[in-house]
Enzyme design. Structure first.
Site, PDB file in Angstrom:
ATOM      1  N   HIS A   1       0.832  -1.204   0.000  1.00 33.67           N
ATOM      2  CA  HIS A   1       0.000   0.000   0.000  1.00 33.67           C
ATOM      3  C   HIS A   1       0.877   1.269   0.000  1.00 33.67           C
ATOM      4  CE1 HIS A   1      -3.128   2.800   1.556  1.00 33.67           C
ATOM      5  NE2 HIS A   1      -2.284   3.094   2.514  1.00 33.67           N
TER       6      HIS A   1
ATOM      7  N   PHE B   1     -11.466   8.167   2.937  1.00 35.29           N
ATOM      8  CA  PHE B   1     -10.785   8.198   1.643  1.00 35.29           C
ATOM      9  C   PHE B   1     -11.435   7.184   0.706  1.00 35.29           C
ATOM     10  CE2 PHE B   1      -7.352   9.502   4.573  1.00 35.29           C
ATOM     11  CZ  PHE B   1      -6.801  10.584   3.889  1.00 35.29           C
TER      12      PHE B   1
ATOM     13  N   ASP C   1      -8.845   0.719  -7.690  1.00 28.97           N
ATOM     14  CA  ASP C   1      -8.932   0.972  -6.243  1.00 28.97           C
ATOM     15  C   ASP C   1     -10.378   1.336  -5.881  1.00 28.97           C
ATOM     16  OD1 ASP C   1      -8.322   1.157  -3.585  1.00 28.97           O
ATOM     17  OD2 ASP C   1      -7.009   2.897  -3.749  1.00 28.97           O
TER      18      ASP C   1
HETATM   19  O1  DOR Z   1      -8.789   5.691  -0.885  1.00 31.81           O
HETATM   20  C1  DOR Z   1      -8.607   4.607  -0.344  1.00 31.81           C
HETATM   21  N1  DOR Z   1      -9.634   3.848   0.098  1.00 31.81           N
HETATM   22  N2  DOR Z   1      -7.362   4.172  -0.172  1.00 31.81           N
HETATM   23  C2  DOR Z   1      -7.077   3.076   0.549  1.00 31.81           C
HETATM   24  O2  DOR Z   1      -5.935   2.763   0.668  1.00 31.81           O
HETATM   25  C3  DOR Z   1      -8.153   2.318   1.209  1.00 31.81           C
HETATM   26  C4  DOR Z   1      -9.426   2.498   0.525  1.00 31.81           C
HETATM   27  C5  DOR Z   1     -10.608   2.028   1.311  1.00 31.81           C
HETATM   28  O3  DOR Z   1     -10.588   0.895   1.813  1.00 31.81           O
HETATM   29  O4  DOR Z   1     -11.593   2.766   1.406  1.00 31.81           O
HETATM   30 ZN    ZN Z   2      -4.085   1.303  -0.602  1.00 36.33          ZN
HETATM   31 ZN    ZN Z   3      -7.180   0.098  -1.952  1.00 36.38          ZN
END
Ligand code: DOR
Ligand code: ZN
Ligand code: ZN
Length: 416
Positions: free
Chosen positions: A137, A283, A265
């Site tokens: 990560h 996030f 992602d």
């Molecule tokens: O934006 C993100 N969301 N980055 C991550 O590393 C984890 C992911 C999440 O699981 O929501």
């Molecule tokens: Zn990540």
């Molecule tokens: Zn991720």
């Protein structure tokens, strides 16, 4: 039956090696079935599911549960990624060999990263017993701490705490050094900083066994998107959207093969959570249904990226690296294929998604280039002209006449 493909492309099914499906534990954001259907709509015939679920995929029974739910869904193929450490706590390694026999196709502590270098080194050694790649990560928690966007001019102007590029780059450097030392198989997730691209380019020249992915949102947007979006949390993602120089370096990395995979992602979150103030909202960008169209609209159509590179990075390379079926259209090969319509334009709106979540900056925008028909193992599993209103079927409250789609604290009153 003869299908008229005039003006369309027949692609090998796309393979997305980085999705978050939230089951078990956070089914209000996404279920394995809803994520697998969203994948099909987005042109993906295979997806890899990250282990930061609740509980974390750190035991064989949990990995097997994901495999089973994926099979039950009967949509895209779903393969689990096992956790590297128990509970993703970064303290004790999981039984990786056992998880691999349960169906795990890689290992990762995505969402956190293994902070301890010695443990990550050990994981690179241990994972060799499975032959599978270790996914990093790439985030130093100490350097990143508390930030909610890329640290730079824009964060200073907005008064938001920034995450410096070094939070990613020092981990990339560490991981590359450890992979070189151990001859381990490393895959770097969501590369976003220009410094990282340089480090990976140099490591590949030395023959380090590394692959690296880039997310469409990092190629398409920069942190400047936040300037004219009134703190729109649908742009809040980890790693954060970088500077223009980062964006240029990422595209350069894709073009010269340094970044050899595209990945979404896909990180679904509820509307309510994304309605929190920018610093507090989670996030993540939901990407499965818009990623291919976004790359087509913003990169392939304007001539920045070739169709060949798109397919290599989103199908062929993932299938080779993670030893997955599909990845090429060939005689006698597996028939995971997508009939893709490069002319089709759709507006991304609430009610449009098969996913349970709609946290995407493309909400309210038109995109061009969508899947028409998708086959998995020779079986027709998705037909766009017979699409349903999946969100209503999934029981997600959908209000189609929302005037503003912005997810920020200033427009709360406009939203459902
Ligand atoms: O934006 C993100 N969301 N980055 C991550 O590393 C984890 C992911 C999440 O699981 O929501
Ligand atoms: Zn990540
Ligand atoms: Zn991720």
């Amino acid at each position: 039956k003869v299908i008229d493909g005039t003006g369309k492309y027949l692609f090998p099914g796309l393979i997305d090696v980085h999705t978050h499906l939230r089951e078990p534990g956070q089914e209000e954001k996404e279920e394995i079935a809803t994520g697998a259907r969203a994948a099909l709509r987005g042109g993906f015939t295979t997806i890899l599911a990250m282990p930061n679920t609740k509980p974390v995929l750190d035991q064989r029974a949990l990995v097997e549960f994901v495999v089973l739910q994926g099979e039950r869904a009967g949509a895209a193929r779903v393969y689990p990624i096992g956790a590297i450490t128990k509970g993703q706590s970064g303290k004790e390694l999981t039984e990786m060999v056992d998880l691999a026999s349960g169906g795990a196709k890689a290992f990762s502590d995505d969402g956190r990263g293994v902070q301890n270098a010695e443990l990550f080194r050990l994981a690179l050694e241990y994972v060799k017993l499975t032959g599978l790649p270790l996914i990093s990560h790439c985030e130093d928690e100490g350097l990143a701490q508390g930030g909610s966007m890329h640290k730079g001019e824009v964060s200073a102007r907005l008064g938001l705490k920034g995450i410096p590029s070094s939070a990613e780059a020092v981990m990339v450097a560490r991981d590359l050094i450890l992979a070189e030392e151990t001859s381990g198989k490393l895959h770097l997730a969501h590369i976003s900083a220009k410094e990282s691209v340089e480090l990976i380019r140099a490591a590949k020249k030395r023959g380090v066994d590394v692959t690296a992915e880039v997310n469409p949102h990092h190629l398409i947007f920069t942190d400047e998107a936040l300037l004219d979006s009134e703190y729109n949390t649908s742009y809040k993602v980890n790693p954060p959207l970088g500077s223009r120089e980062d964006q240029q370096a990422l595209l350069g990395g894709v073009l010269d093969g340094t970044l050899d995979m595209l990945a979404t992602d896909h990180a679904p979150h509820t509307w309510e959570e994304k309605m929190k103030p920018f610093g507090e909202a989670p996030f993540g960008i939901a990407g499965l249904e818009t990623a291919l169209a976004a790359v087509w609209t913003y990169l392939v159509k304007p001539g920045k990226l070739s169709v060949e590179t798109l397919i290599k990075n989103w199908s062929l390379n993932p299938s080779r690296r993670f030893n997955l079926p599909g990845g090429a259209v060939q005689e006698g090969g597996i028939a995971d294929v997508v009939l893709f319509d490069p002319e089709r334009i759709e507006k991304v709106e609430p009610g449009w998604f098969a996913s349970k979540s709609l946290n995407t900056p493309f909400l309210g925008r038109e995109l061009q280039g969508f899947s028409s028909m998708v086959w998995v193992g020779g079986e027709l599993r998705y037909q766009r002209d017979q699409d349903k209103i999946w969100q209503e079927i999934n029981g997600v409250k959908v209000q189609r006449d929302i005037v503003k789609y912005r997810m920020n604290r200033r427009t709360i009153e406009c939203l459902f």
